[in-house]
Design a protein around this motif. Sequence first.
Motif, PDB file in Angstrom:
ATOM      1  N   ARG A  54       0.823  -1.222   0.000  1.00 25.56           N
ATOM      2  CA  ARG A  54       0.000   0.000   0.000  1.00 25.56           C
ATOM      3  C   ARG A  54       0.849   1.261   0.000  1.00 25.56           C
ATOM      4  O   ARG A  54       0.469   2.295   0.542  1.00 25.56           O
ATOM      5  N   GLN A  55       2.003   1.145  -0.627  1.00 25.62           N
ATOM      6  CA  GLN A  55       2.881   2.298  -0.769  1.00 25.62           C
ATOM      7  C   GLN A  55       2.400   3.182  -1.914  1.00 25.62           C
ATOM      8  O   GLN A  55       1.775   2.717  -2.868  1.00 25.62           O
ATOM      9  N   ALA A  56       2.698   4.469  -1.827  1.00 23.68           N
ATOM     10  CA  ALA A  56       2.376   5.390  -2.910  1.00 23.68           C
ATOM     11  C   ALA A  56       3.252   5.078  -4.119  1.00 23.68           C
ATOM     12  O   ALA A  56       4.320   4.473  -3.981  1.00 23.68           O
ATOM     13  N   PRO A  57       2.822   5.466  -5.320  1.00 25.67           N
ATOM     14  CA  PRO A  57       3.666   5.230  -6.499  1.00 25.67           C
ATOM     15  C   PRO A  57       5.020   5.915  -6.348  1.00 25.67           C
ATOM     16  O   PRO A  57       5.125   6.977  -5.722  1.00 25.67           O
ATOM     17  N   ALA A  58       6.038   5.320  -6.902  1.00 25.37           N
ATOM     18  CA  ALA A  58       7.347   5.970  -6.925  1.00 25.37           C
ATOM     19  C   ALA A  58       7.247   7.256  -7.731  1.00 25.37           C
ATOM     20  O   ALA A  58       6.466   7.341  -8.685  1.00 25.37           O
ATOM     21  N   ASP A  59       8.032   8.252  -7.354  1.00 24.18           N
ATOM     22  CA  ASP A  59       8.028   9.497  -8.121  1.00 24.18           C
ATOM     23  C   ASP A  59       8.577   9.259  -9.522  1.00 24.18           C
ATOM     24  O   ASP A  59       8.039   9.770 -10.515  1.00 24.18           O
ATOM     25  N   VAL A  60       9.651   8.482  -9.590  1.00 24.96           N
ATOM     26  CA  VAL A  60      10.301   8.184 -10.866  1.00 24.96           C
ATOM     27  C   VAL A  60      10.624   6.696 -10.920  1.00 24.96           C
ATOM     28  O   VAL A  60      11.152   6.136  -9.959  1.00 24.96           O
ATOM     29  N   VAL A  61      10.304   6.079 -12.044  1.00 25.24           N
ATOM     30  CA  VAL A  61      10.688   4.679 -12.284  1.00 25.24           C
ATOM     31  C   VAL A  61      11.764   4.664 -13.356  1.00 25.24           C
ATOM     32  O   VAL A  61      11.579   5.218 -14.445  1.00 25.24           O
ATOM     33  N   VAL A  62      12.903   4.052 -13.048  1.00 24.74           N
ATOM     34  CA  VAL A  62      13.962   3.850 -14.030  1.00 24.74           C
ATOM     35  C   VAL A  62      13.759   2.452 -14.592  1.00 24.74           C
ATOM     36  O   VAL A  62      13.910   1.451 -13.895  1.00 24.74           O
ATOM     37  N   LEU A  63      13.378   2.386 -15.861  1.00 20.99           N
ATOM     38  CA  LEU A  63      12.895   1.152 -16.480  1.00 20.99           C
ATOM     39  C   LEU A  63      13.801   0.703 -17.613  1.00 20.99           C
ATOM     40  O   LEU A  63      14.114   1.480 -18.519  1.00 20.99           O
ATOM     41  N   ASP A  64      14.179  -0.555 -17.589  1.00 20.83           N
ATOM     42  CA  ASP A  64      14.929  -1.135 -18.700  1.00 20.83           C
ATOM     43  C   ASP A  64      14.027  -1.192 -19.931  1.00 20.83           C
ATOM     44  O   ASP A  64      12.816  -1.437 -19.822  1.00 20.83           O
ATOM     45  N   LEU A  65      14.616  -0.969 -21.087  1.00 22.37           N
ATOM     46  CA  LEU A  65      13.838  -0.948 -22.326  1.00 22.37           C
ATOM     47  C   LEU A  65      13.212  -2.309 -22.614  1.00 22.37           C
ATOM     48  O   LEU A  65      12.061  -2.397 -23.043  1.00 22.37           O
ATOM     49  N   THR A  66      13.953  -3.381 -22.376  1.00 22.93           N
ATOM     50  CA  THR A  66      13.481  -4.726 -22.691  1.00 22.93           C
ATOM     51  C   THR A  66      13.636  -5.616 -21.473  1.00 22.93           C
ATOM     52  O   THR A  66      14.743  -5.796 -20.970  1.00 22.93           O
ATOM     53  N   LEU A  67      12.529  -6.174 -21.016  1.00 21.82           N
ATOM     54  CA  LEU A  67      12.548  -7.081 -19.877  1.00 21.82           C
ATOM     55  C   LEU A  67      12.367  -8.515 -20.363  1.00 21.82           C
ATOM     56  O   LEU A  67      11.842  -8.761 -21.453  1.00 21.82           O
ATOM     57  N   GLY A  68      12.763  -9.450 -19.539  1.00 22.16           N
ATOM     58  CA  GLY A  68      12.775 -10.846 -19.949  1.00 22.16           C
ATOM     59  C   GLY A  68      11.473 -11.586 -19.761  1.00 22.16           C
ATOM     60  O   GLY A  68      11.419 -12.797 -19.976  1.00 22.16           O
ATOM     61  N   ASP A  69      10.405 -10.880 -19.369  1.00 18.73           N
ATOM     62  CA  ASP A  69       9.144 -11.575 -19.111  1.00 18.73           C
ATOM     63  C   ASP A  69       8.189 -11.547 -20.300  1.00 18.73           C
ATOM     64  O   ASP A  69       7.042 -11.964 -20.188  1.00 18.73           O
ATOM     65  N   GLY A  70       8.665 -11.030 -21.440  1.00 24.25           N
ATOM     66  CA  GLY A  70       7.828 -11.034 -22.638  1.00 24.25           C
ATOM     67  C   GLY A  70       6.937  -9.829 -22.803  1.00 24.25           C
ATOM     68  O   GLY A  70       6.213  -9.726 -23.791  1.00 24.25           O
ATOM     69  N   THR A  71       6.965  -8.904 -21.848  1.00 28.03           N
ATOM     70  CA  THR A  71       6.151  -7.700 -21.970  1.00 28.03           C
ATOM     71  C   THR A  71       6.781  -6.745 -22.980  1.00 28.03           C
ATOM     72  O   THR A  71       7.976  -6.807 -23.259  1.00 28.03           O
ATOM     73  N   THR A  72       5.974  -5.828 -23.507  1.00 27.62           N
ATOM     74  CA  THR A  72       6.489  -4.826 -24.431  1.00 27.62           C
ATOM     75  C   THR A  72       6.752  -3.533 -23.688  1.00 27.62           C
ATOM     76  O   THR A  72       6.199  -3.286 -22.606  1.00 27.62           O
ATOM     77  N   VAL A  73       7.562  -2.692 -24.274  1.00 30.18           N
ATOM     78  CA  VAL A  73       7.877  -1.421 -23.637  1.00 30.18           C
ATOM     79  C   VAL A  73       6.638  -0.548 -23.549  1.00 30.18           C
ATOM     80  O   VAL A  73       6.450   0.185 -22.559  1.00 30.18           O
ATOM     81  N   THR A  74       5.765  -0.608 -24.531  1.00 28.27           N
ATOM     82  CA  THR A  74       4.528   0.179 -24.477  1.00 28.27           C
ATOM     83  C   THR A  74       3.668  -0.248 -23.301  1.00 28.27           C
ATOM     84  O   THR A  74       3.159   0.589 -22.542  1.00 28.27           O
ATOM     85  N   GLU A  75       3.487  -1.546 -23.131  1.00 25.78           N
ATOM     86  CA  GLU A  75       2.692  -2.052 -22.010  1.00 25.78           C
ATOM     87  C   GLU A  75       3.275  -1.585 -20.683  1.00 25.78           C
ATOM     88  O   GLU A  75       2.542  -1.105 -19.791  1.00 25.78           O
ATOM     89  N   ASN A  76       4.582  -1.709 -20.543  1.00 19.41           N
ATOM     90  CA  ASN A  76       5.212  -1.369 -19.272  1.00 19.41           C
ATOM     91  C   ASN A  76       5.145   0.120 -18.975  1.00 19.41           C
ATOM     92  O   ASN A  76       4.820   0.531 -17.849  1.00 19.41           O
ATOM     93  N   VAL A  77       5.455   0.938 -19.975  1.00 22.42           N
ATOM     94  CA  VAL A  77       5.437   2.392 -19.746  1.00 22.42           C
ATOM     95  C   VAL A  77       4.028   2.866 -19.421  1.00 22.42           C
ATOM     96  O   VAL A  77       3.816   3.616 -18.459  1.00 22.42           O
TER      97      VAL A  77
END
Length: 225
Positions: A47-70
Amino acid sequence: MTRVALIDDHESVRLGLEAACARAEMMSVAFSGSTVTEYVDWRALSRQAPADVVVLDLTLGDGTTVTENVRRLVLDGSSVIIHSVADRPAAVREALSAGAAGVVSKSSPIGDVIAAVRTVARGEPLNNVEWASAVEGDRAFADAQLSARERDVLRLYAAGLPLKVVADRLGVAYSTAKENITRIRVKYVEVGRPAPTKIDLLHRAVEDGILVEPAADPGDATRGR
């Protein structure tokens, strides 16, 4: 205090960023993990508040797309910085189109990453060299503007599945899936990126981050036309 979330499936990268954030004034790491789903689940449980900034890798290994993640992170209330090796400009452009605040190369000094986090946390644009390189001559990112259903069809079809199997998996008629592929090809032609064959569609899907990498041998990708 700027709360930062680090999402990267390379532990060594996360550890380096964690150490840098710990040394930075008025900055703390709220979360560190390998997928966006882990982060969302952590938010729900803690139940934490959203992070102010997320530093996100462009490509993750779980099969998700960058559009979905962003989009998932932005809708959750965080600003997103793409931390990328910057060798896939089409995927970087897709991330920016999805709402990412900017991009920082993984080859940049760690101080530049921290500075980027501070800039984005202040609500200022991150107009750095990586951002400029990604959008230079973009012609609206040469984005084919595929719908969510078209992206789903392309992801499965370009991965090597016959169109009938794609239709079955998505719960649509074969004729609907076929019409989607026709529209996809037309849209790519309209932005100057024609894809007349299934292999061409595979290349477009990889370029646009719809597929992380070819899921089948290119020789198999011609099946099921």
